[in-house]
Scaffold this motif. Structure first.
Motif, short mmCIF file in Angstrom:
data_model
loop_
_atom_site.label_atom_id
_atom_site.label_comp_id
_atom_site.label_asym_id
_atom_site.label_seq_id
_atom_site.Cartn_x
_atom_site.Cartn_y
_atom_site.Cartn_z
N GLY A 33 1.17 -1.21 -0.21
CA GLY A 33 0.11 0.37 0.33
C GLY A 33 0.54 0.93 -0.11
O GLY A 33 0.19 2.36 0.15
N ILE A 34 1.99 1.40 -0.07
CA ILE A 34 3.26 2.41 0.17
C ILE A 34 3.44 2.44 -1.42
O ILE A 34 4.48 1.45 -2.07
CB ILE A 34 4.39 1.97 0.62
CG1 ILE A 34 3.08 1.59 2.79
CG2 ILE A 34 5.53 4.18 0.62
CD1 ILE A 34 4.74 1.56 3.21
N LEU A 35 3.83 3.66 -2.47
CA LEU A 35 3.97 4.14 -3.37
C LEU A 35 5.53 4.53 -3.19
O LEU A 35 6.03 5.50 -2.66
CB LEU A 35 3.03 5.28 -4.09
CG LEU A 35 3.47 6.01 -5.11
CD1 LEU A 35 3.58 4.77 -6.19
CD2 LEU A 35 2.80 7.67 -4.88
N LEU A 36 6.04 3.79 -4.28
CA LEU A 36 7.43 4.15 -3.93
C LEU A 36 7.93 4.68 -5.07
O LEU A 36 9.11 4.77 -5.01
CB LEU A 36 7.59 2.07 -3.47
CG LEU A 36 8.23 1.37 -2.60
CD1 LEU A 36 8.16 0.33 -2.25
CD2 LEU A 36 7.97 2.71 -1.64
N LYS A 37 7.42 4.73 -6.36
CA LYS A 37 8.03 4.87 -7.44
C LYS A 37 6.85 5.54 -8.25
O LYS A 37 6.15 4.14 -8.33
CB LYS A 37 8.85 3.24 -7.95
CG LYS A 37 9.31 4.15 -9.53
CD LYS A 37 10.58 5.02 -9.50
CE LYS A 37 11.29 5.52 -10.61
NZ LYS A 37 11.60 6.05 -10.70
N LYS A 38 7.00 6.46 -9.18
CA LYS A 38 6.29 6.59 -10.11
C LYS A 38 7.24 6.74 -11.64
O LYS A 38 8.19 7.17 -11.20
CB LYS A 38 5.53 7.79 -10.20
CG LYS A 38 4.41 7.99 -8.93
CD LYS A 38 3.81 9.60 -9.44
CE LYS A 38 2.90 9.47 -8.30
NZ LYS A 38 2.74 10.83 -8.17
N HIS A 39 6.67 5.57 -12.85
CA HIS A 39 7.76 6.13 -13.75
C HIS A 39 7.02 6.48 -15.35
O HIS A 39 5.68 5.70 -15.05
CB HIS A 39 8.50 4.84 -14.45
CG HIS A 39 9.26 4.73 -14.94
ND1 HIS A 39 10.35 5.38 -14.84
CD2 HIS A 39 9.61 4.08 -16.29
CE1 HIS A 39 11.55 4.99 -15.57
NE2 HIS A 39 10.41 4.05 -16.44
N PHE A 40 7.33 6.96 -16.15
CA PHE A 40 6.73 7.38 -17.38
C PHE A 40 6.92 7.49 -18.56
O PHE A 40 6.25 7.74 -19.35
CB PHE A 40 6.14 9.66 -17.08
CG PHE A 40 6.11 9.59 -15.53
CD1 PHE A 40 4.58 9.67 -15.54
CD2 PHE A 40 6.58 10.00 -14.81
CE1 PHE A 40 3.36 10.35 -14.29
CE2 PHE A 40 6.01 10.46 -13.39
CZ PHE A 40 5.01 10.76 -13.70
N SER B 144 14.13 0.95 -19.26
CA SER B 144 13.67 0.04 -17.65
C SER B 144 14.30 0.78 -16.08
O SER B 144 14.49 2.15 -16.28
CB SER B 144 15.20 -0.87 -17.72
OG SER B 144 14.61 -1.87 -18.67
N PHE B 145 13.50 0.27 -14.99
CA PHE B 145 14.22 1.11 -13.91
C PHE B 145 13.91 0.12 -12.85
O PHE B 145 13.67 -0.76 -13.00
CB PHE B 145 12.46 2.21 -13.76
CG PHE B 145 11.40 1.28 -13.65
CD1 PHE B 145 10.84 1.60 -11.86
CD2 PHE B 145 10.66 1.06 -13.90
CE1 PHE B 145 9.50 1.05 -12.07
CE2 PHE B 145 9.51 0.85 -14.37
CZ PHE B 145 8.80 0.50 -13.04
N LEU B 146 14.42 0.36 -11.64
CA LEU B 146 14.46 -0.02 -10.54
C LEU B 146 13.52 0.18 -9.04
O LEU B 146 13.79 1.78 -9.05
CB LEU B 146 15.84 -0.64 -9.66
CG LEU B 146 16.79 -0.71 -11.15
CD1 LEU B 146 18.35 -0.31 -11.32
CD2 LEU B 146 16.95 -2.43 -11.09
N VAL B 147 12.79 -0.26 -7.92
CA VAL B 147 12.70 -0.49 -7.06
C VAL B 147 13.23 -0.53 -6.08
O VAL B 147 13.39 -1.82 -5.76
CB VAL B 147 11.32 -0.59 -7.39
CG1 VAL B 147 10.18 0.27 -6.10
CG2 VAL B 147 10.92 -0.06 -8.71
N ASP B 148 13.76 -0.10 -5.29
CA ASP B 148 14.22 -0.59 -3.85
C ASP B 148 13.33 -0.77 -2.76
O ASP B 148 12.15 0.34 -2.57
CB ASP B 148 15.54 0.51 -2.97
CG ASP B 148 16.32 -0.32 -2.35
OD1 ASP B 148 15.97 -0.99 -1.58
OD2 ASP B 148 17.40 -0.10 -2.11
#
Length: 808
Positions: free
Chosen positions: A96-103, A108-112
């Motif tokens: 439920g916690i928003l960690l990343k937005k990508h557009f 490619s992208f990473l989310v810790d």
């Protein structure tokens, strides 16, 4: 860090962004595995706002959900999610916690997630919004269309995408490797550790090992450099794409904290004025093709086998280079280029600050371009196949700039410099280019050119003023680039070669219809390093750009109206089959010495055919025209011979000039008579080859042709099976349009069934389809179990046929 694939066991739900608790508790989630493209599953409609650019496909808001179990051991590790590609504006939530937005749907992208998970069940939620239309000039798809990974590392770990290898060839026997490793300490205390390096050959033999001690403070990130010399190396080349593997392991108190590995190749690339492009000291011309990211009837879903098959097909048809138009491609595609020996120009963007469509990436470019460039170069640094980075495509055609004044170009010049410098800062080993097109503020004369019964629409005609301005503008634009990308500017090669003798030029896009002239000019000019046709393969969207029409008013529309789906401009169709223009390319590139017959159907004879330069005469590899007996038709012969002679049912239609004098195209006007067409090519009076095309009988059964008879049982592998209508003699019936049905049994399932019909309104996700030009294609997905996979196919007036594939 270790990579764990988490493509399986997702669920999805089409819904607008609302209270997450409400969405998660819904009971109508559907099971799905990644990669997934929901757009290819939805019906196309004329009123969809995506329009012909995206093939009239629908947008969608979609949630993806997956349970992420974390045990006690994993809880003590560093955990990073890697998303290879999500098409649409995406948001990543953990519990439920928003960690990343990508557009940007192509980077490619990473989310810790290390500090956001707990022991037991965790909920990974991905929201994708792709309802903003029009947002692309080609089919983009919607959803998590590439792989998803969970990366796992110890207290001190190698950062994702930061194990880099740069090779420097010292002489014929020795090469030097510059290894750069980004490491991070998450322990909160100072640590003494060592990096152990091991290099393995293509045959997986250990050929070199070494280690490097280092200290790292708590919470510190640092880069560790290591140099290694390799004796008796084998270079990576397009003819022998030899790959090494580097393994890097972090040891703390002789215990493994983290491990990572990468493939790499040892090769040398150069661009030299008045010489050209050199690979390992050898001058070669780039026989290139532009392609978009979709996988035909799979939509944008990026399966490893689908990406590999694309490269195989390109390689088989003479291409040695590919341009990823107009965005970064999947790691699987680049891996295949490495393995198979395909050179790559990887492109970042189609737009910068000014857009080409209302909702394209220009809305986010200024804020996120640097992140996307960094992620792409770091991710792809070790691919030996990549020789050039392209910072943009036809940026001058964006809207929102006052092109009437030169100061309007200041923005473009500044961004060209800024992007180029950033790319070279991240990777000084490769060349930087950008695909430059026309000068939109110039008064360029546009003419329709009639060639016999074909009218080529919108041919650009330059003048002295535009020539002068072209030089002035491009000098500023290309100042910080290594290679000048010319889109559709073959006519400038000769003059610019004299005016700018140190300018290295690449034909980043050229028209297929002018292939002969494109290649002759490329060969003639040493500063022109290659030619990239638009396009090597058909793609979804930009619908009908290569269509032919009998209606002049309709033809003047840039794209086709509904139900057009496919570009129709590629050498290879969306099912992977060669079109007549591909056989013509074989002859221009000296890959085929045998003549090739193609026929313009009799219903088109004598009529004006309108097409743009992305098109091709609507010829077919077909000689079945029941009801047209005695009526005239045109037979085209592609040949590099001096002369060709056509025979109709054994009767000579005469010899005609072929080869260079007629740009490898000769045609005969004959009256249709069912039977046998045969052409013989002659050089110096001697036969050099012949081609035959026959009238066939009615289709009575189907022939099933797999791409491989034995395949891996690994989950997600694909089996491609061509379905071909044949007559009683086993000859392919190219005009068959029968409706067919398929069933699959065993250790896999049907994921796509379709044809290359550019106007088809049939779904690719059912088990029924109509043949087009006598063919269809079935794609089967392996579910990770050894055994047999059986496909049965039958149709209207067609006997049932089946094939069994071994999955081992």
């Amino acid at each position: 860090m270790l990579k764990i694939n988490i493509d399986r066991d997702w669920e999805y739900l089409e819904e607008n962004l609302a209270f997450l608790e409400h969405v998660i508790l819904r009971d109508d989630w559907k099971k799905v595995d990644i990669p997934h493209d929901i757009a290819i599953e939805k019906p196309r409609r004329k009123d969809n706002p995506s329009g012909p650019d995206e093939g009239f496909t629908a947008g969608s808001n979609i949630f993806y959900k997956r349970n992420l179990p974390i045990d006690e051991e994993l809880l003590e590790k560093n955990l990073i999610l890697e998303f290879e590609g999500i098409m649409g504006y995406s948001e990543i939530y953990i519990n439920g916690i928003l960690l990343k937005k990508h557009f940007y749907g192509y980077s490619s992208f990473l989310v810790d997630i290390t500090n956001y998970v707990h022991e037991g069940e965790n909920t990974l939620l991905v929201y994708v919004n792709n309802t903003h239309k029009p947002s692309s000039r080609w089919y983009a798809g919607t959803g998590i269309y590439r792989h998803v990974w969970l990366r796992v590392g110890g207290e001190v770990f190698i950062k994702p995408w930061e194990l880099h290898v740069e090779s420097d060839i010292l002489d014929e026997k020795k090469a030097f490797l510059n290894i750069k490793v980004g490491v991070k300490n998450s322990s909160g205390r100072k640590v003494k550790a060592k990096l152990q390096f091991r290099i393995f050959s293509k045959e997986d033999e250990l050929i070199k090992e070494s280690e490097e001690k280092f200290e790292i403070d708590g919470k510190e990130e640092k880069v560790i450099l290591k140099g290694l010399e390799i004796d008796n190396y084998i270079p990576w080349d397009i003819e022998d794409p030899y790959l090494y593997r580097l393994e890097a392991k972090i040891l703390m108190d002789d215990k493994e904290s983290d491990i990572d590995s990468t493939y790499f190749g040892i090769r040398k690339i150069e661009v030299v004025p008045n010489v050209g492009f050199k690979l390992n000291g050898r001058v070669i011309k780039l026989k290139g093709g532009c392609i978009h990211h979709d996988n035909g009837i799979l939509g944008s879903a990026s399966y490893d086998r689908a990406e590999e098959r694309k490269v195989e097909i390109l390689k088989q048809n003479g291409f040695n280079a590919v341009r990823t138009a107009h965005n970064p491609f999947s790691p699987s595609f680049l891996d295949a280029c490495d393995r198979l020996g395909m050179l790559v120009m990887e492109e970042f963007f189609d737009v910068w600050t000014a857009g080409k469509r209302a909702y394209d990436y220009h809305l986010f470019f200024e804020k996120y371009w640097e992140e996307d460039v960094e992620n792409t170069i770091k991710r792809d640094f070790n691919h030996p196949s990549i020789i050039m980075w392209s910072i943009g495509n036809e940026i001058t055609w964006g809207s929102g700039v006052n092109w009437e004044k030169e100061k309007g170009y200041t923005n473009i010049f500044e961004w060209s410099e800024k992007l180029s410098k950033k790319v070279k800062e991240l990777d000084p080993t490769r060349f930087v280019t950008s695909a430059f097109c026309g000068l939109p503020f110039e008064a360029v004369k546009v003419e329709d050119v009639e060639e016999d019964n074909t009218v080529i629409l919108g041919v650009w005609k330059g003048n002295e003023e535009t020539k002068s301005r072209w030089g002035e503008i491009t000098e500023k634009y290309f100042k910080y680039l290594d290679v000048a990308g010319y889109n559709y500017k073959v006519d400038r090669y000769e003059d610019d070669g004299k005016e700018y003798p140190n300018r290295i030029i690449c034909g980043t896009e050229t028209f297929p219809y002018t292939l002969y002239d494109n290649w002759k000019e490329t060969l003639k000019n040493p500063n022109v390093i290659g030619d990239f046709v638009w396009t090597a393969m058909d793609y979804l969207g930009e619908a009908g750009i290569g269509r032919a029409s009998l209606d002049e008013n309709e033809a003047k529309n840039f794209l086709g109206g509904f139900p057009w789906l496919i570009s129709n401009c590629g050498d290879i169709d969306i099912c992977g089959d060669k079109k007549p223009q591909s056989y013509y390319r074989d002859i221009v590139w000296s890959l085929r010495k045998v003549p090739y017959i193609a026929v313009l159907p009799p219903e088109l004879y004598g009529k004006k055919i309108y097409l743009r330069l992305w098109g091709w005469e609507p010829v077919e590899r077909n000689y079945n025209f029941k009801g047209w007996e005695g009526k005239p038709l045109r037979v085209y012969v592609y040949s590099d011979a001096d002369e060709v002679e056509l025979f109709l049912n054994g009767k000579s239609m005469g010899r005609k000039i072929a080869g260079d004098k007629v740009k490898f195209k000769t045609f005969y006007d004959i009256n249709y008579e069912p039977g046998r067409l045969e052409v013989i090519g002659y050089k110096d009076g001697l036969e050099v080859g012949r081609d035959i095309l026959e009238t066939t009988g009615e289709p009575i059964k189907l022939k099933l042709i797999p791409d491989r008879n034995r395949i891996s049982s690994c989950y997600g592998d694909l089996s491609y099976i061509k379905i071909v209508a044949v007559d009683e003699k086993g000859r392919e019936v190219k005009n068959a349009r029968n409706k067919i049905r398929v069933e699959v049994e065993g250790v896999g399932k049907l994921v796509a069934l379709g044809s290359s019909d550019p106007l088809s309104q049939e779904s690719f996700v059912t088990n029924e389809i109509s043949l087009y030009q006598g063919r269809a294609l079935a794609i089967l997905k392996i579910m990770g179990i050894p055994g047999e996979l059986k496909l049965k196919a039958w149709g209207e007036n067609l006997k049932e046929e089946e094939i069994v594939i071994k999955c081992e």
